[in-house]
Design a protein around this motif. Sequence first.
Motif, mmCIF file in Angstrom:
data_model
loop_
_atom_site.group_PDB
_atom_site.id
_atom_site.type_symbol
_atom_site.label_atom_id
_atom_site.label_comp_id
_atom_site.label_asym_id
_atom_site.label_seq_id
_atom_site.Cartn_x
_atom_site.Cartn_y
_atom_site.Cartn_z
ATOM 1 N N GLU A 198 7.186 -9.591 -3.633
ATOM 2 C CA GLU A 198 7.713 -8.619 -4.605
ATOM 3 C C GLU A 198 6.507 -8.173 -5.406
ATOM 4 O O GLU A 198 5.722 -9.009 -5.854
ATOM 5 C CB GLU A 198 8.738 -9.308 -5.515
ATOM 6 C CG GLU A 198 9.263 -8.381 -6.617
ATOM 7 C CD GLU A 198 9.986 -9.160 -7.715
ATOM 8 O OE1 GLU A 198 11.216 -9.296 -7.638
ATOM 9 O OE2 GLU A 198 9.302 -9.635 -8.654
ATOM 10 N N LEU A 199 6.329 -6.864 -5.568
ATOM 11 C CA LEU A 199 5.184 -6.431 -6.358
ATOM 12 C C LEU A 199 5.451 -5.196 -7.190
ATOM 13 O O LEU A 199 6.402 -4.458 -6.946
ATOM 14 C CB LEU A 199 3.914 -6.270 -5.514
ATOM 15 C CG LEU A 199 3.745 -5.141 -4.517
ATOM 16 C CD1 LEU A 199 2.277 -4.939 -4.216
ATOM 17 C CD2 LEU A 199 4.474 -5.482 -3.221
ATOM 18 N N GLU A 205 6.450 0.837 -10.561
ATOM 19 C CA GLU A 205 7.623 0.678 -9.704
ATOM 20 C C GLU A 205 7.613 -0.679 -8.983
ATOM 21 O O GLU A 205 6.562 -1.155 -8.566
ATOM 22 C CB GLU A 205 7.596 1.807 -8.663
ATOM 23 C CG GLU A 205 8.787 1.882 -7.751
ATOM 24 C CD GLU A 205 8.505 2.755 -6.498
ATOM 25 O OE1 GLU A 205 9.309 2.702 -5.561
ATOM 26 O OE2 GLU A 205 7.466 3.462 -6.488
ATOM 27 N N LEU A 206 8.828 -1.264 -8.851
ATOM 28 C CA LEU A 206 8.942 -2.544 -8.147
ATOM 29 C C LEU A 206 9.293 -2.299 -6.683
ATOM 30 O O LEU A 206 10.198 -1.517 -6.380
ATOM 31 C CB LEU A 206 10.054 -3.371 -8.807
ATOM 32 C CG LEU A 206 10.346 -4.761 -8.232
ATOM 33 C CD1 LEU A 206 10.863 -5.663 -9.353
ATOM 34 C CD2 LEU A 206 11.371 -4.726 -7.106
ATOM 35 N N ILE A 207 8.597 -2.973 -5.769
ATOM 36 C CA ILE A 207 9.022 -2.908 -4.366
ATOM 37 C C ILE A 207 8.898 -4.291 -3.719
ATOM 38 O O ILE A 207 8.216 -5.169 -4.237
ATOM 39 C CB ILE A 207 8.233 -1.876 -3.509
ATOM 40 C CG1 ILE A 207 6.763 -2.259 -3.400
ATOM 41 C CG2 ILE A 207 8.384 -0.473 -4.028
ATOM 42 C CD1 ILE A 207 6.071 -1.453 -2.307
ATOM 43 N N ASN A 208 9.565 -4.437 -2.616
ATOM 44 C CA ASN A 208 9.436 -5.643 -1.807
ATOM 45 C C ASN A 208 8.725 -5.261 -0.520
ATOM 46 O O ASN A 208 8.925 -4.164 0.005
ATOM 47 C CB ASN A 208 10.809 -6.214 -1.470
ATOM 48 C CG ASN A 208 11.418 -6.923 -2.669
ATOM 49 O OD1 ASN A 208 11.077 -8.066 -2.961
ATOM 50 N ND2 ASN A 208 12.286 -6.241 -3.396
ATOM 51 N N THR A 212 10.798 -6.231 7.436
ATOM 52 C CA THR A 212 11.612 -5.046 7.716
ATOM 53 C C THR A 212 11.370 -3.899 6.737
ATOM 54 O O THR A 212 11.512 -2.741 7.107
ATOM 55 C CB THR A 212 13.110 -5.405 7.714
ATOM 56 O OG1 THR A 212 13.393 -6.145 6.527
ATOM 57 C CG2 THR A 212 13.474 -6.248 8.928
ATOM 58 N N ASP A 213 11.015 -4.234 5.485
ATOM 59 C CA ASP A 213 10.797 -3.177 4.480
ATOM 60 C C ASP A 213 9.325 -3.118 4.092
ATOM 61 O O ASP A 213 8.753 -4.134 3.708
ATOM 62 C CB ASP A 213 11.617 -3.467 3.218
ATOM 63 C CG ASP A 213 13.074 -3.102 3.390
ATOM 64 O OD1 ASP A 213 13.680 -3.594 4.360
ATOM 65 O OD2 ASP A 213 13.593 -2.324 2.572
ATOM 66 N N ASN A 214 8.755 -1.933 4.165
ATOM 67 C CA ASN A 214 7.333 -1.766 3.803
ATOM 68 C C ASN A 214 6.461 -2.754 4.587
ATOM 69 O O ASN A 214 5.595 -3.429 4.024
ATOM 70 C CB ASN A 214 7.152 -1.950 2.282
ATOM 71 C CG ASN A 214 8.048 -0.998 1.492
ATOM 72 O OD1 ASN A 214 8.077 0.198 1.769
ATOM 73 N ND2 ASN A 214 8.796 -1.528 0.553
ATOM 74 N N SER A 215 6.717 -2.808 5.872
ATOM 75 C CA SER A 215 6.049 -3.822 6.695
ATOM 76 C C SER A 215 4.543 -3.589 6.820
ATOM 77 O O SER A 215 3.788 -4.532 7.071
ATOM 78 C CB SER A 215 6.699 -3.892 8.075
ATOM 79 O OG SER A 215 6.609 -2.630 8.687
ATOM 80 N N ASP A 216 4.102 -2.339 6.636
ATOM 81 C CA ASP A 216 2.644 -2.088 6.658
ATOM 82 C C ASP A 216 1.964 -2.762 5.463
ATOM 83 O O ASP A 216 0.920 -3.405 5.593
ATOM 84 C CB ASP A 216 2.326 -0.573 6.694
ATOM 85 C CG ASP A 216 3.138 0.248 5.691
ATOM 86 O OD1 ASP A 216 4.000 -0.329 4.986
ATOM 87 O OD2 ASP A 216 2.902 1.469 5.604
#
Length: 501
Positions: A198-199, A205-208, A212-216
């Motif tokens: 989690e960053l 903005e928060l993203i995981n 499967t999500d934002n795998s790059d």
Amino acid sequence: MKPFVPSLGCVLAVGLTLAQGFEALSIAAQNGTCCKALEVAGLAHVLYPTDEQYVNRTASYWSVSAQLTPECIVQPISTEEVSKAVKILVSHEGCKETQFAVRSGGHTTWAGSNNIDNGVTIDLGLMNTTTYDPATKVASVLPGSRWGQVYATLEPHGVTAAGGRASTVGVAGFLTGGGNSFYTAQKGFACDNVVNFELILGTGELINANATDNSDLFQALKGGSGANFGIVTRFDIQAFDAGDLWGGTVSYPKSVGQQHIEAYHAWTENVNNYQEGSSIIFWSYLPTVGDILILAAYEDTAGSVAPAGFDKFMAIPDQLSSTMRVASHKALTDELEQPAGYRQNDIRIYQKIVELHEKFVDEWKAETSDPDFITQLMFQSIATSFTEQSIAKGGNVLGLDAEPDNVVMLLYDIAVKSPELETRAREKLKASAEAMKEYAASLDGAVTWTYMNYADSFQDPLSSYGQTNVAKIRAAAAKYDPQGIFQTKAPGGFKISRVGL
Ligand SMILES: Cc1cc2nc3c(=O)[nH]c(=O)nc-3n(C[C@H](O)[C@H](O)[C@H](O)COP(=O)(O)OP(=O)(O)OC[C@H]3O[C@@H](n4cnc5c(N)ncnc54)[C@H](O)[C@@H]3O)c2cc1C
Ligand SMILES: *[C@@H]1O[C@H](CO)[C@@H](O)[C@H](O)[C@H]1NC(C)=O
Ligand SMILES: *[C@@H]1O[C@H](CO)[C@@H](O)[C@H](O)[C@H]1NC(C)=O
Ligand SMILES: *[C@@H]1O[C@H](CO)[C@@H](O)[C@H](O)[C@H]1NC(C)=O
Ligand SMILES: *[C@@H]1O[C@H](CO)[C@@H](O)[C@H](O)[C@H]1NC(C)=O
């Protein structure tokens, strides 16, 4: 048999006082509109140089070289507060001229990676809990944790995680830089066991990032350093069943050096056949002894006492001390408070390296009036099985898949007592490491890979991970931090924008 390269040489200063510079900085702090803006926004833990807690947090950096004097230290207590702090630092008028640094454990040894003079340091030390879900065996670890706290939380559940071999090491730098543990041969690098990051991005903005999500971004964070993308606020790590280990440290006089070289050479040849084992050996000049000793850390993660894989080491005579025993992962890491790194596997190269280290110690003693210094010349096998595990778990950006052979990583460092000595020591150590590298290259035993978590400021680990990985890190940095906040406004650490490759 081939590769080896002094992938390392770091110099640190120990035991300096923090007193100098405080007066001037407290004046700047009164004027620090950016720090004030952070306070006004409701961040409760904004520390100034005159605060006792500021002094304590500064002293808690592992290396004195990294103990800089930011205008203020801000300690977020939650992901929301990290986001708030980033938004203010990036967009508040009063922060226009202010740069910032990000600090978790604070174990990077050199100045300017995890701290900053005059700017703002975001210190994640108050975000330090670990929670464990027995159903999934996933440990959720906050970035300011140290590995000892993580193991202590997991052990009552009969599990542990691949992490630092010294319990005080921080989690965030370790995991985003790779992470070599007692379990690397079985589990891959520690970063390979992260199932979700989690960053907070440069926009706040928060993203995981996960498979499967934002795998790059997920892959780029596994070795590419958090310092290129954002601030990691939680690591979800796959834990695994673990009982006690057999392990500890043994010390020897330097007279048994040749036996150690032969034992480590054989160990490296066999390392893929004995994945439960872990062995680090290092030559170390210690002021308390006034001489070079050989120190070895032996571990069997299955808890077998002195199994066959250790026969050659066990046959070495003249043990000066030994703490070998059966104990928990945490207990063994409580004891191992030393760093390490470097590589190769030709006996002549080890011999030359040991000889050049001894020469360095003799010359340094003769040239300086201060006998109070410590060196470490540490060997660690990096086996092809490590990479097989990494690939099986989705891969990272360390680039070790380019190495067809087991290699040996060398960490070569010196700890000294003043900034003047640090400057001199860095130059001299560099020259000594260069001579090691040249000798290895002359025997076709040089490898260019440099491990970020052990690299000094002048080194370029990211380039050594190869073109493909550099491209992946660069693409993820451009996509997730299009404004380049983490390249320029937060200048610390190994930046992909500084890589020429
Ligand atoms: C005594 C000792 C033992 C060690 N043992 C090992 C070992 O067994 N195996 C091994 O592989 N390495 C080992 N190391 C090296 C260690 O992995 C690195 O020093 C690592 O950077 C430590 O992590 P940290 O959280 O303390 O990093 P910090 O010094 O706090 O940060 C390192 C870098 O990461 C950035 N950063 C910090 N937190 C975040 C975050 N939350 N999000 C994004 N970026 C962030 C910082 O800005 C900085 O550039 C050891 C070091 C020491 C001093
Ligand atoms: C403090 O701020 C004032 C006005 O913004 C400026 O004139 C002064 O030079 C600053 N002082 C210091 C020590 O930075
Ligand atoms: C700072 O550290 C000292 C010594 O460890 C301790 O006694 C003191 O309580 C600490 N202060 C704060 C504000 O945490
Ligand atoms: C962990 O964080 C808490 C507050 O969140 C703080 O009081 C404590 O000192 C921290 N522990 C360590 C070991 O830093
Ligand atoms: C991956 O990220 C998404 C959010 O983007 C989240 O819903 C999902 O639970 C994450 N997967 C894992 C394994 O954490």
